[in-house]
Design a protein around this motif. Structure first.
Motif, PDB file in Angstrom:
ATOM      1  N   ALA A   8       0.871  -1.170   0.000  1.00  0.00           N
ATOM      2  CA  ALA A   8       0.000   0.000   0.000  1.00  0.00           C
ATOM      3  C   ALA A   8       0.911   1.224   0.000  1.00  0.00           C
ATOM      4  O   ALA A   8       1.741   1.381   0.892  1.00  0.00           O
ATOM      5  CB  ALA A   8      -0.904   0.002   1.224  1.00  0.00           C
ATOM      6  N   ARG A   9       0.771   2.062  -1.016  1.00  0.00           N
ATOM      7  CA  ARG A   9       1.688   3.186  -1.172  1.00  0.00           C
ATOM      8  C   ARG A   9       1.350   4.334  -0.230  1.00  0.00           C
ATOM      9  O   ARG A   9       0.202   4.668  -0.006  1.00  0.00           O
ATOM     10  CB  ARG A   9       1.650   3.692  -2.612  1.00  0.00           C
ATOM     11  N   GLY A  10       2.419   4.920   0.287  1.00  0.00           N
ATOM     12  CA  GLY A  10       2.309   6.131   1.096  1.00  0.00           C
ATOM     13  C   GLY A  10       3.402   7.067   0.627  1.00  0.00           C
ATOM     14  O   GLY A  10       4.008   6.867  -0.421  1.00  0.00           O
ATOM     15  N   PRO A  16       8.350   7.580  -2.756  1.00  0.00           N
ATOM     16  CA  PRO A  16       7.475   6.478  -2.353  1.00  0.00           C
ATOM     17  C   PRO A  16       7.897   5.827  -1.041  1.00  0.00           C
ATOM     18  O   PRO A  16       9.073   5.775  -0.686  1.00  0.00           O
ATOM     19  CB  PRO A  16       7.622   5.484  -3.512  1.00  0.00           C
ATOM     20  N   TYR A  18       6.161   2.348   1.158  1.00  0.00           N
ATOM     21  CA  TYR A  18       5.098   1.357   1.106  1.00  0.00           C
ATOM     22  C   TYR A  18       4.926   0.647   2.443  1.00  0.00           C
ATOM     23  O   TYR A  18       5.896   0.373   3.141  1.00  0.00           O
ATOM     24  CB  TYR A  18       5.407   0.291   0.039  1.00  0.00           C
ATOM     25  N   ARG A  19       3.663   0.319   2.759  1.00  0.00           N
ATOM     26  CA  ARG A  19       3.352  -0.571   3.871  1.00  0.00           C
ATOM     27  C   ARG A  19       3.047  -1.940   3.269  1.00  0.00           C
ATOM     28  O   ARG A  19       2.359  -2.029   2.249  1.00  0.00           O
ATOM     29  CB  ARG A  19       2.115  -0.072   4.627  1.00  0.00           C
ATOM     30  N   ARG A  29      -5.962  -0.212  -3.602  1.00  0.00           N
ATOM     31  CA  ARG A  29      -4.542  -0.388  -3.244  1.00  0.00           C
ATOM     32  C   ARG A  29      -4.183   0.319  -1.948  1.00  0.00           C
ATOM     33  O   ARG A  29      -3.552  -0.257  -1.068  1.00  0.00           O
ATOM     34  CB  ARG A  29      -3.666   0.145  -4.384  1.00  0.00           C
ATOM     35  N   ASP A  30      -4.558   1.584  -1.825  1.00  0.00           N
ATOM     36  CA  ASP A  30      -4.205   2.364  -0.639  1.00  0.00           C
ATOM     37  C   ASP A  30      -5.358   2.436   0.356  1.00  0.00           C
ATOM     38  O   ASP A  30      -5.323   3.220   1.291  1.00  0.00           O
ATOM     39  CB  ASP A  30      -3.802   3.785  -1.046  1.00  0.00           C
ATOM     40  N   TYR A  33      -7.229  -1.892   4.991  1.00  0.00           N
ATOM     41  CA  TYR A  33      -6.521  -3.159   5.126  1.00  0.00           C
ATOM     42  C   TYR A  33      -6.789  -3.723   6.506  1.00  0.00           C
ATOM     43  O   TYR A  33      -7.249  -3.022   7.405  1.00  0.00           O
ATOM     44  CB  TYR A  33      -5.015  -3.001   4.860  1.00  0.00           C
ATOM     45  N   LYS A  36      -1.252  -4.389   9.236  1.00  0.00           N
ATOM     46  CA  LYS A  36       0.035  -3.949   8.689  1.00  0.00           C
ATOM     47  C   LYS A  36       1.086  -4.983   9.078  1.00  0.00           C
ATOM     48  O   LYS A  36       1.252  -5.303  10.253  1.00  0.00           O
ATOM     49  CB  LYS A  36       0.414  -2.577   9.254  1.00  0.00           C
ATOM     50  N   THR A  39       7.081  -2.747   6.359  1.00  0.00           N
ATOM     51  CA  THR A  39       7.288  -1.567   5.526  1.00  0.00           C
ATOM     52  C   THR A  39       8.353  -1.855   4.481  1.00  0.00           C
ATOM     53  O   THR A  39       9.182  -2.760   4.643  1.00  0.00           O
ATOM     54  CB  THR A  39       7.750  -0.355   6.360  1.00  0.00           C
TER      55      THR A  39
END
Length: 136
Positions: A8-10, A16, A18-19, A29-30, A33, A36, A39
């Protein structure tokens, strides 16, 4: 419910982060969820321990529950030793385009013609001195 272990992009634009999450495959995608799991920071060097962090026990738990990792996450799990290494074949992606194929064929034809030309003159000089001797 079909579960996925995915990224999941952050992070901000062009930075970028990602988690690694366990999520329902129908969620964005984001989006939402369930848990977690770690990362991934692609901006760090490849040999850095901080680049990929995962809770392997929880990943194993979710995989036992039937969660399927995505391609990118499965590569990370292979590196961590949790999954067996898969044989990946990108047959279409690695194949050259039409123009490149034509160039290779033309090159092969030129090379064959050059070899043919190299053989022909090699035979002719052997005959030429015999003709000169006969003329004398």
């Amino acid at each position: 419910m079909a579960m996925k272990i995915r990224l999941a992009r952050g992070g901000s634009k062009k930075r970028p982060f990602y988690r690694i999450v366990a999520a329902d495959s129908r969620m964005p995608r984001d989006g939402r969820y369930i848990e977690k799991l770690g990362t991934y920071n692609p901006l760090l060097p490849k040999d850095s321990e901080e680049r990929v962090k995962m809770d392997l026990d929880r990943v194993k738990h979710w995989m036992d529950q039937g969660a399927q990792p995505t391609d990118r996450v499965s590569r990370m799990l292979e590196a961590a030793g949790l999954l067996e290494k898969k044989e990946r074949a990108n047959l279409k992606k690695g194949e050259p385009g039409k123009k490149a194929k034509e160039r290779v064929e033309e090159k092969a034809a030129k090379k064959a013609a050059a070899e043919e030309a190299a053989k022909a003159p090699a035979e002719e000089p052997a005959e030429a001195p015999a003709e000169e001797e006969a003329a004398e």
